[in-house]
Design an enzyme around this catalytic site. Structure first.
Site, PDB file in Angstrom:
ATOM      1  N   THR A 166       7.298  -4.923  -4.264  1.00 30.85           N
ATOM      2  CA  THR A 166       7.249  -4.517  -5.621  1.00 30.85           C
ATOM      3  C   THR A 166       8.216  -3.476  -5.838  1.00 30.85           C
ATOM      4  O   THR A 166       8.557  -2.516  -4.972  1.00 30.85           O
ATOM      5  CB  THR A 166       6.015  -3.900  -6.270  1.00 30.85           C
ATOM      6  OG1 THR A 166       4.965  -4.966  -5.785  1.00 30.85           O
ATOM      7  CG2 THR A 166       5.891  -3.379  -7.481  1.00 30.85           C
TER       8      THR A 166
ATOM      9  N   HIS B 114       5.205 -10.221  -1.366  1.00 29.84           N
ATOM     10  CA  HIS B 114       6.313  -9.520  -2.101  1.00 29.84           C
ATOM     11  C   HIS B 114       6.689  -8.256  -1.902  1.00 29.84           C
ATOM     12  O   HIS B 114       5.699  -7.638  -1.239  1.00 29.84           O
ATOM     13  CB  HIS B 114       6.067  -9.655  -3.717  1.00 29.84           C
ATOM     14  CG  HIS B 114       4.721  -8.955  -4.157  1.00 29.84           C
ATOM     15  ND1 HIS B 114       3.613  -9.648  -4.010  1.00 29.84           N
ATOM     16  CD2 HIS B 114       4.604  -7.763  -4.718  1.00 29.84           C
ATOM     17  CE1 HIS B 114       2.696  -8.714  -4.280  1.00 29.84           C
ATOM     18  NE2 HIS B 114       3.196  -7.554  -4.673  1.00 29.84           N
TER      19      HIS B 114
ATOM     20  N   HIS C 287       7.482  -1.569   0.526  1.00 35.42           N
ATOM     21  CA  HIS C 287       6.832  -2.211   1.420  1.00 35.42           C
ATOM     22  C   HIS C 287       6.387  -3.502   0.996  1.00 35.42           C
ATOM     23  O   HIS C 287       6.388  -4.127   0.170  1.00 35.42           O
ATOM     24  CB  HIS C 287       5.584  -1.593   1.983  1.00 35.42           C
ATOM     25  CG  HIS C 287       4.676  -1.360   0.601  1.00 35.42           C
ATOM     26  ND1 HIS C 287       4.859  -0.637  -0.514  1.00 35.42           N
ATOM     27  CD2 HIS C 287       3.564  -2.247   0.156  1.00 35.42           C
ATOM     28  CE1 HIS C 287       4.063  -0.782  -1.518  1.00 35.42           C
ATOM     29  NE2 HIS C 287       2.919  -1.964  -1.079  1.00 35.42           N
TER      30      HIS C 287
ATOM     31  N   THR D  55       2.936  -5.772   1.266  1.00 35.40           N
ATOM     32  CA  THR D  55       1.421  -5.731   1.728  1.00 35.40           C
ATOM     33  C   THR D  55       0.928  -7.212   2.341  1.00 35.40           C
ATOM     34  O   THR D  55       1.018  -8.092   1.803  1.00 35.40           O
ATOM     35  CB  THR D  55       0.458  -5.556   0.539  1.00 35.40           C
ATOM     36  OG1 THR D  55       0.846  -4.268  -0.293  1.00 35.40           O
ATOM     37  CG2 THR D  55      -1.112  -5.602   0.787  1.00 35.40           C
TER      38      THR D  55
END
Length: 457
Positions: A286, A284, A364, A366
């Site tokens: 965020t 995902h 971004h 992760t």
């Protein structure tokens, strides 16, 4: 009085004070009758037809009565079909949950499964959820997950109890389902007086009033964000593995292992897949960390019109670079103008208050972290790259990669590597919230299970 249901077709029937009385005056020669007395004059069965039409028209006309994106937006529908999603319908009895649940089931009839608490005769009440009321329902839900009976699971219940919700969030995490919480936006959803006559459980006014406080406030997640569709998530995990494999095979990387081998017994060998062993349960990006509403500004963010309209909507994210540091491996996301509307203006200042960085530069995904490193570090590492680039440091060009990770590799000292992709990677996602426990992670996986470890000798 000879009246016909067709006379009401297309009329504005939001409520008596907004047009319905005026239409009734025309039908009754100027007398303002009560709606109930007018309906009683129609032939048997007509009142039910009119009641249905009035209710659906009220839902359409009311500013909050719009259907969620997963029912009406084509791009969202296509994304949902490629995702694993648990939809939790939440609200008071009689508020319109079952109608919404059936609409969703019908829209995705080939890939969905509707499970309703009503089918198990679970009466809505303020009680502990630790009892056996939900035993059969949970057993069927678990079977649905384990046997992969549906990629879209719809659970229709009041969902007023936090203990019960936490159990469902744990189940969603275990089976890698993103969660979407939907509440009906009918005008009467919190009107206990109306709900008393609408709920089929025949709950009293007092019983409804006891339930209402548990459902008045929004259910805030640990964080809001864009959650990748399962198909694209699998592709990106495979791409991450290829990136680490090719990075590890670069001669330039092998000569610069020192930042990655701090504390390691063998300074000449590095197992990258083991090194970046932690990965988010669902990939995902965020947008806003809320900590279930404990963070200042969380409620204001959730109430923003752009956020409310975006919830459950499908978006395409564009990945422009992959990067690895001694702490994290991640993907840089370039947000579009529409996506920036969901990006908090202080997102970069939260972690680097002394720097002025472009809005959205922290966006971004992760892909993995080293042991004892939190996912939030990935965004901080990305901003370090951005800061260096802002200062004019483009990094040393130390090679190229091919295949799905084609592009130029740059080194920025201190173990900071970035691959600028020749062609941006596009991944589909659903904007929602993560409501489960923090820190849930899984091993990086490939087509045949856990990916082969990538050793650098």
């Amino acid at each position: 009085m000879a009246a016909s249901p067709q006379l009401f077709t297309g009329l504005h029937m939001l409520c008596p004070s907004f047009g319905l009385h005026n239409q009734l005056r025309q039908l009754t020669g100027g007398t303002c009758w009560k709606v109930g007395s007018i309906l009683n004059r129609f032939k048997p069965g007509t009142s039910k037809v009119l009641h249905h039409r009035m209710s659906s028209q009220a839902s359409k006309d009311h500013p909050e009565g719009q259907k969620p994106p997963l029912l009406v937006d084509d791009h969202t529908v296509a994304t949902v079909r490629e995702s694993k999603i648990l939809v939790l319908l939440r609200g008071l009895p009689g508020s319109g949950k079952s109608t919404l649940a059936k609409d969703i089931e019908q829209k995705y009839k080939d890939t969905s499964r509707l499970i309703s608490a009503d089918q198990y005769e679970i009466k809505p009440a303020v009680r502990s959820s630790s009892g056996g009321d939900y035993a059969k329902l949970d057993a069927d839900l678990t079977t649905c997950f384990e046997k992969r009976e549906a990629s879209l699971v719809i659970l229709d219940d009041t969902h007023h109890d936090r203990e019960r919700l936490d159990k469902l969030f744990d189940m969603a995490n275990e089976y890698h389902f993103a969660v979407v919480v939907l509440e009906p936006k009918t005008p009467w959803r919190l009107d206990c007086a109306q709900l008393k006559d609408r709920n089929h459980w025949k709950l009293s006014l007092e019983e409804l009033k006891n339930l209402r406080p548990t459902l008045e406030k929004d259910l805030l997640p640990l964080y809001f964000g864009w959650f990748l569709a399962k198909r694209d998530e699998d592709y990106l995990r495979k791409t991450s593995h290829e990136f680490l494999e090719q990075l590890g095979n670069l001669k330039a990387f092998k000569k610069r292992l020192q930042p990655f081998s701090v504390g390691s017994e063998d300074k000449h060998k590095l197992d990258l897949m083991k090194y970046f062993a932690k990965s988010p349960n669902i990939l995902h990006c965020t947008s806003k960390f809320c900590d279930y509403g404990k963070i200042v500004g969380s409620e204001e963010y959730a109430q923003q019109e752009a956020v409310k309209k975006a919830y459950s909507k499908g978006y395409t994210l564009h990945l422009s670079a992959l990067f690895a540091t001694p702490r994290t491996v991640g993907a840089q996301v370039e947000l579009t103008a529409d996506q920036l509307l969901l990006w908090p203006s202080d997102a970069e200042k939260e972690v680097m208050p002394k720097d002025t960085l472009p809005r959205g530069s922290r966006a971004h995904i992760t892909l993995g972290t080293a042991a004892d490193v939190q996912d939030v570090q990935t965004g901080i590492d990305l901003l370090e790259f951005v800061k260096l680039q802002q200062s004019g440091k483009e990094g040393e060009n130390l090679g190229e990669m091919s295949g799905s990770v084609a592009g130029k590799v740059s080194y920025y000292d201190n173990g900071m590597w970035m691959l600028n992709l020749s062609q941006k990677i596009e991944v589909r996602s659903i904007f929602s919230g993560y409501y489960g426990k923090p820190g849930v992670s899984v091993p990086l996986r490939g087509k045949k299970g856990i990916l082969n470890q990538c050793q650098i000798m």
